[in-house]
Design a protein around this motif. Structure first.
Motif, short mmCIF file in Angstrom:
data_model
loop_
_atom_site.label_atom_id
_atom_site.label_comp_id
_atom_site.label_asym_id
_atom_site.label_seq_id
_atom_site.Cartn_x
_atom_site.Cartn_y
_atom_site.Cartn_z
N ILE A 13 18.72 -41.62 -11.83
CA ILE A 13 17.74 -40.59 -11.50
C ILE A 13 18.35 -39.22 -11.73
O ILE A 13 19.58 -39.09 -11.90
N LYS A 14 17.51 -38.20 -11.71
CA LYS A 14 17.99 -36.83 -11.87
C LYS A 14 17.15 -35.90 -11.02
O LYS A 14 15.98 -36.17 -10.71
N ALA A 15 17.76 -34.78 -10.62
CA ALA A 15 17.05 -33.74 -9.90
C ALA A 15 16.45 -32.77 -10.91
O ALA A 15 17.09 -32.42 -11.90
N LEU A 16 15.23 -32.35 -10.66
CA LEU A 16 14.56 -31.40 -11.55
C LEU A 16 15.01 -29.98 -11.25
O LEU A 16 15.13 -29.59 -10.08
N GLU A 17 15.24 -29.21 -12.29
CA GLU A 17 15.66 -27.82 -12.13
C GLU A 17 14.51 -26.98 -11.58
O GLU A 17 13.40 -27.00 -12.13
N ASP A 18 14.79 -26.26 -10.53
CA ASP A 18 13.78 -25.41 -9.87
C ASP A 18 13.89 -24.00 -10.45
O ASP A 18 14.53 -23.12 -9.88
N THR A 19 13.24 -23.77 -11.58
CA THR A 19 13.39 -22.50 -12.29
C THR A 19 12.80 -21.32 -11.51
O THR A 19 13.19 -20.17 -11.73
N GLU A 20 11.86 -21.58 -10.61
CA GLU A 20 11.25 -20.52 -9.81
C GLU A 20 12.01 -20.27 -8.50
O GLU A 20 11.67 -19.34 -7.77
N GLY A 21 12.99 -21.10 -8.21
CA GLY A 21 13.70 -20.96 -6.94
C GLY A 21 12.82 -21.19 -5.74
O GLY A 21 13.06 -20.66 -4.65
N ALA A 22 11.78 -22.02 -5.92
CA ALA A 22 10.79 -22.20 -4.86
C ALA A 22 11.32 -22.97 -3.66
O ALA A 22 10.84 -22.78 -2.53
N TRP A 23 12.30 -23.84 -3.88
CA TRP A 23 12.88 -24.57 -2.75
C TRP A 23 13.79 -23.68 -1.91
O TRP A 23 14.17 -24.05 -0.80
N GLY A 24 14.16 -22.53 -2.43
CA GLY A 24 15.03 -21.63 -1.70
C GLY A 24 16.50 -21.86 -2.01
O GLY A 24 16.87 -22.77 -2.74
N GLU A 25 17.33 -21.01 -1.44
CA GLU A 25 18.77 -21.13 -1.63
C GLU A 25 19.31 -22.34 -0.89
O GLU A 25 18.66 -22.91 -0.03
N ALA A 26 20.53 -22.70 -1.24
CA ALA A 26 21.18 -23.83 -0.57
C ALA A 26 21.39 -23.51 0.91
O ALA A 26 21.72 -22.39 1.28
N ASP A 27 21.17 -24.52 1.75
CA ASP A 27 21.45 -24.40 3.18
C ASP A 27 22.87 -24.85 3.46
O ASP A 27 23.45 -25.65 2.72
N GLY A 28 23.41 -24.37 4.57
CA GLY A 28 24.65 -24.91 5.10
C GLY A 28 24.36 -25.88 6.22
O GLY A 28 23.26 -25.89 6.79
N SER A 29 25.33 -26.74 6.54
CA SER A 29 25.23 -27.64 7.68
C SER A 29 26.00 -27.03 8.85
O SER A 29 27.20 -26.74 8.72
N TYR A 30 25.32 -26.85 9.98
CA TYR A 30 25.93 -26.20 11.13
C TYR A 30 25.77 -27.06 12.38
O TYR A 30 24.85 -27.88 12.49
N LEU A 31 26.65 -26.83 13.32
CA LEU A 31 26.57 -27.46 14.64
C LEU A 31 25.62 -26.67 15.53
O LEU A 31 25.69 -25.44 15.59
N VAL A 32 24.72 -27.38 16.21
CA VAL A 32 23.86 -26.79 17.23
C VAL A 32 24.02 -27.63 18.49
O VAL A 32 24.00 -28.86 18.43
N THR A 33 24.19 -26.97 19.64
CA THR A 33 24.39 -27.70 20.90
C THR A 33 23.53 -27.12 22.01
O THR A 33 22.98 -26.02 21.89
N SER A 34 23.45 -27.88 23.09
CA SER A 34 22.86 -27.34 24.31
C SER A 34 23.82 -26.32 24.89
O SER A 34 25.02 -26.32 24.60
N GLN A 35 23.31 -25.44 25.73
CA GLN A 35 24.18 -24.44 26.35
C GLN A 35 25.23 -25.10 27.24
O GLN A 35 26.39 -24.69 27.25
N ALA A 36 24.82 -26.14 27.96
CA ALA A 36 25.76 -26.80 28.87
C ALA A 36 26.89 -27.46 28.09
O ALA A 36 28.06 -27.40 28.51
N PHE A 37 26.58 -28.08 26.96
CA PHE A 37 27.62 -28.75 26.18
C PHE A 37 28.64 -27.74 25.66
O PHE A 37 29.85 -27.99 25.70
N ALA A 38 28.17 -26.62 25.17
CA ALA A 38 29.08 -25.60 24.64
C ALA A 38 30.04 -25.11 25.72
O ALA A 38 31.20 -24.79 25.44
N GLU A 39 29.55 -25.06 26.96
CA GLU A 39 30.38 -24.60 28.07
C GLU A 39 31.31 -25.70 28.59
O GLU A 39 32.46 -25.44 28.93
N ASP A 40 30.80 -26.94 28.64
CA ASP A 40 31.56 -28.03 29.24
C ASP A 40 32.55 -28.69 28.27
O ASP A 40 33.54 -29.28 28.71
#
Length: 315
Positions: free
Chosen positions: A235-262
């Motif tokens: 298979i292949k990915a189609l080139e998005d010449t219009e950039g409609a899908w947007g820029e690449a995202d990063g993968s980040y950590l998200v936590t509850s407030q309690a977890f970040a503290e504990d």
């Protein structure tokens, strides 16, 4: 609902419950639908106890192979360090809402700043989003994919030839960030009223893609990169010449407030971890081949280079 969304026709995926074909897809379906169960502490782990009596609860959405794999890896790594880990299998909206309430501790693969922002931003005051540093992974992209034999190489070409794909786009889970972005992509290419979008499940989409490649037929699906399917199917990915899908995202950590503290140590380990395209793709592949996500993560860690890489996250 916008006019743009009304112009699109969504229909149920009747084959959602079909088993995927033999090989990687069949095993991937089993492990994804099974969810992420806990694993026993590694008897060959560290000789000191840095763990906790409390259970760390992640969430991962079934079918999201990248998140399932990365979560399983952290399950294994933290279990080795005497933490008790469990993973709840829920969709994104329920997962982030549960985290805001404090019922879930963390999500290790939040796609930002674009794809998962609609789920996170309304709850940002109740969450801790570790997006001030470099991402864990920096090249998440939403794409259309077609068989390698397709004559089209760009999104514009494929969307202008809808009849060659049965005027159908096979998508993934209706509540996903990808499917939420899809209407604007079709609008950017003037194709909002030219396709029926089948919102079903990631395993069902992969099964349709596998069947089409086996039968030598065209099919147009939504997918993302990196993904093990690109190395295991023609298979292949189609080139998005219009950039409609947007820029690449990063993968980040998200936590509850309690977890970040504990658990600041665990949060620090996860947010400072890094993985590249090749490592991430190979991790997803190992997980797709294993009986459980954790077994796949363990298999990936058997490679000395991978083990050395992740051990450095704890220095």
């Amino acid at each position: 609902m916008t006019a743009q969304r009304r112009a699109m026709t969504f229909k149920g995926e009747s084959s959602m419950n079909k088993k995927l074909k033999a090989g990687a897809l069949g095993l991937a379906s089993v492990l994804i639908l099974a969810g992420c169960s806990g694993v026993e502490p590694n008897p060959g782990g560290f000789g000191f106890d840095v763990g906790s009596d409390e259970t760390i609860t992640f969430f991962a959405t079934p079918g999201y192979d990248d998140t399932v794999s990365l979560t399983a890896l952290w399950d294994v790594l933290l279990t080795e360090r005497d933490y008790t880990v469990e993973t709840q299998s829920v969709d994104l909206a329920a997962g982030f809402s549960g985290m805001a309430r404090g019922d879930i501790d963390a999500y290790v693969d939040a796609w930002l700043p674009i794809t998962h922002a609609p789920y996170i931003e309304p709850l940002r005051d109740q969450l801790v989003v570790f997006d001030e540093d470099e991402p864990i992974f920096d090249n998440n992209r939403l794409v259309f994919a077609v068989p390698e034999s397709s004559p089209h190489n760009t999104v514009a070409e494929a969307l202008a030839a809808g009849d060659q794909y049965g005027s159908e786009i096979i998508g993934i889970e209706a509540g996903s960030g990808l499917m939420g972005t899809l209407p604007s992509v079709l609008d950017a290419y003037g194709a909002s009223d030219k396709f029926t979008v089948t919102a079903g499940s990631t395993p069902a989409m992969l099964a349709s893609l596998q069947k089409a490649t086996n039968d030598g037929k065209n099919v147009l699906v939504t997918l993302w990169t990196p993904h093990w399917a690109f190395s295991e199917m023609p298979i292949k990915a189609l080139e998005d010449t219009e950039g409609a899908w947007g820029e690449a995202d990063g993968s980040y950590l998200v936590t509850s407030q309690a977890f970040a503290e504990d658990h600041p140590d665990v949060a620090e380990w996860i947010k400072n971890s890094r993985i590249d395209d090749e490592q991430f793709s190979s991790l997803m592949f190992e997980v797709s081949q294993a009986a459980t996500p954790q077994e796949g993560a363990k298999a990936w860690l058997e490679d000395p280079a991978n083990r050395q890489h992740v051990d450095a996250w704890f220095d």
